[in-house]
Write a protein that holds these residues in place. Sequence first.
Motif, mmCIF file in Angstrom:
data_model
loop_
_atom_site.group_PDB
_atom_site.id
_atom_site.type_symbol
_atom_site.label_atom_id
_atom_site.label_comp_id
_atom_site.label_asym_id
_atom_site.label_seq_id
_atom_site.Cartn_x
_atom_site.Cartn_y
_atom_site.Cartn_z
ATOM 1 N N ARG A 72 26.404 2.042 -48.348
ATOM 2 C CA ARG A 72 25.353 2.654 -47.502
ATOM 3 C C ARG A 72 25.190 2.536 -46.234
ATOM 4 O O ARG A 72 25.702 3.517 -46.097
ATOM 5 C CB ARG A 72 23.918 2.897 -47.290
ATOM 6 C CG ARG A 72 22.689 3.237 -47.054
ATOM 7 C CD ARG A 72 23.035 4.734 -48.153
ATOM 8 N NE ARG A 72 23.862 5.436 -47.026
ATOM 9 C CZ ARG A 72 23.755 6.504 -48.226
ATOM 10 N NH1 ARG A 72 23.249 6.729 -48.757
ATOM 11 N NH2 ARG A 72 23.905 6.923 -47.222
ATOM 12 N N ASP A 76 27.121 5.705 -43.524
ATOM 13 C CA ASP A 76 25.723 6.152 -42.618
ATOM 14 C C ASP A 76 26.365 5.761 -40.927
ATOM 15 O O ASP A 76 26.869 6.826 -40.215
ATOM 16 C CB ASP A 76 25.318 5.276 -43.068
ATOM 17 C CG ASP A 76 23.988 5.647 -43.583
ATOM 18 O OD1 ASP A 76 24.548 7.120 -44.274
ATOM 19 O OD2 ASP A 76 23.241 5.499 -44.365
ATOM 20 N N ALA A 271 18.989 10.748 -53.055
ATOM 21 C CA ALA A 271 18.896 10.550 -51.898
ATOM 22 C C ALA A 271 17.803 10.590 -50.997
ATOM 23 O O ALA A 271 17.185 11.420 -51.410
ATOM 24 C CB ALA A 271 19.765 9.712 -51.547
ATOM 25 N N HIS A 275 19.397 10.315 -45.843
ATOM 26 C CA HIS A 275 20.705 10.636 -45.891
ATOM 27 C C HIS A 275 21.128 11.722 -46.042
ATOM 28 O O HIS A 275 22.778 11.944 -46.146
ATOM 29 C CB HIS A 275 21.227 9.937 -47.233
ATOM 30 C CG HIS A 275 20.518 8.432 -47.356
ATOM 31 N ND1 HIS A 275 20.710 7.311 -45.666
ATOM 32 C CD2 HIS A 275 20.251 7.593 -47.442
ATOM 33 C CE1 HIS A 275 20.202 6.064 -46.179
ATOM 34 N NE2 HIS A 275 19.762 6.135 -47.071
ATOM 35 N N SER A 284 24.920 9.399 -52.027
ATOM 36 C CA SER A 284 23.348 8.274 -53.226
ATOM 37 C C SER A 284 24.376 7.152 -53.360
ATOM 38 O O SER A 284 25.225 7.740 -54.549
ATOM 39 C CB SER A 284 22.563 9.002 -53.863
ATOM 40 O OG SER A 284 22.990 10.256 -54.960
ATOM 41 N N GLU A 288 19.761 4.612 -55.356
ATOM 42 C CA GLU A 288 19.222 5.108 -55.274
ATOM 43 C C GLU A 288 19.476 6.818 -55.496
ATOM 44 O O GLU A 288 18.399 7.372 -55.310
ATOM 45 C CB GLU A 288 19.823 5.633 -53.480
ATOM 46 C CG GLU A 288 20.423 4.582 -52.341
ATOM 47 C CD GLU A 288 21.336 5.244 -51.293
ATOM 48 O OE1 GLU A 288 21.279 4.399 -49.997
ATOM 49 O OE2 GLU A 288 21.591 5.931 -51.592
ATOM 50 N N SER A 298 27.928 6.360 -58.119
ATOM 51 C CA SER A 298 27.456 7.238 -56.465
ATOM 52 C C SER A 298 27.594 8.226 -57.100
ATOM 53 O O SER A 298 28.021 8.749 -57.647
ATOM 54 C CB SER A 298 28.364 6.697 -55.957
ATOM 55 O OG SER A 298 28.450 4.819 -55.338
#
Length: 349
Positions: A72, A76, A271, A275, A284, A288, A298
């Motif tokens: 994550r 990000d 998510a 995000h 996600s 999540e 994912s």
Amino acid sequence: MADDRRLKVLSAIVTDFVRTREPVGSRALVERYQLGVSPATIRNDMAALEDEGYIQQPHTSAGRVPTEKGYRLFVDEVARVKPLSAPERAAITALLTGEADLEQVVARTVRVLAQLTGQLAVVEYPSLRLTSLRHLELVALGPTRILLVIITDTGRVEQRTVIMDGDVVSLPALEHLRVRLNAALVGCRAADVVPALEALGEQAPAEERVLLRAVTGALEDALCPDAEERLVVAGTANLARSTPDFSSLGPLLDAVEEQVVLLRLLADGGAPASHAADDGMRVSIGSENRDDALAEASVVSASYTAGSDDAVAHLGVIGPTRMDYPATMASVRAVARYLTRFLAGSAHQ
């Protein structure tokens, strides 16, 4: 975590683990990445990252692997969308070559997306509820049966069969109704169709009202908020090649077969809104997704439009958390933009 050096170490661990599927040790980081610090410093950074829950030690291995929290943070703070290679750009451009209708373009899109990413790809058709009507056609199939053809400004075509319950269809009345419906509804969004139909019903001659009610019912059913959206899937075999990344593939494959689950995942990625990128892209990771079947997966998704700012549908890919996020995000974003360009052209034809 604001420490730029530790972010670089985390990025190197994620990159190496995605490439090799092997736990990453400090020696490998020193040998493969120019981090500009001593091995001792890297070991200290790895210990700090582990204490903070960004990496973990699987089994008794000396190496470390990213955790969901680590992925994550990588997505990000570290991941940058990679530019597409020339072959990738050519593959996507090929989607729009030739005179292709929406069905062909969606079918090509999902295949190319699966090939580019090596993941399972999902593409949702433009929603009937979020597009405008371009044309309605009424075709008599028999004395009491009518085919209603709905064509939207995105080129999506839907068909409904209307049964007249014993009433014989008058061909002149059917043609008259077709003209009136197109005059009243072309250009309308789904939310505006019902009021327009009600106004049309009040003005209709008595001899046309039974026919109008039957056609109106089928049209409203097709455009209602609960109407089932359509999507296509490709690359299921790609998941099978990722078997080592999953404790069990069965639940994930079962979830893929559930259209409602896929539509929800594409729409919000599972998510938090925080995000989501400005262009509607979401990533996600693991839990999540809010679905136990996708706890080890994912989802990278994006929306596409028909030339306006409002999304008409979504597309994306599903794969293991051990995913090349920058490359996958680049492919999903690029395919969404090409599809938007195609639909924008269709909307103005």
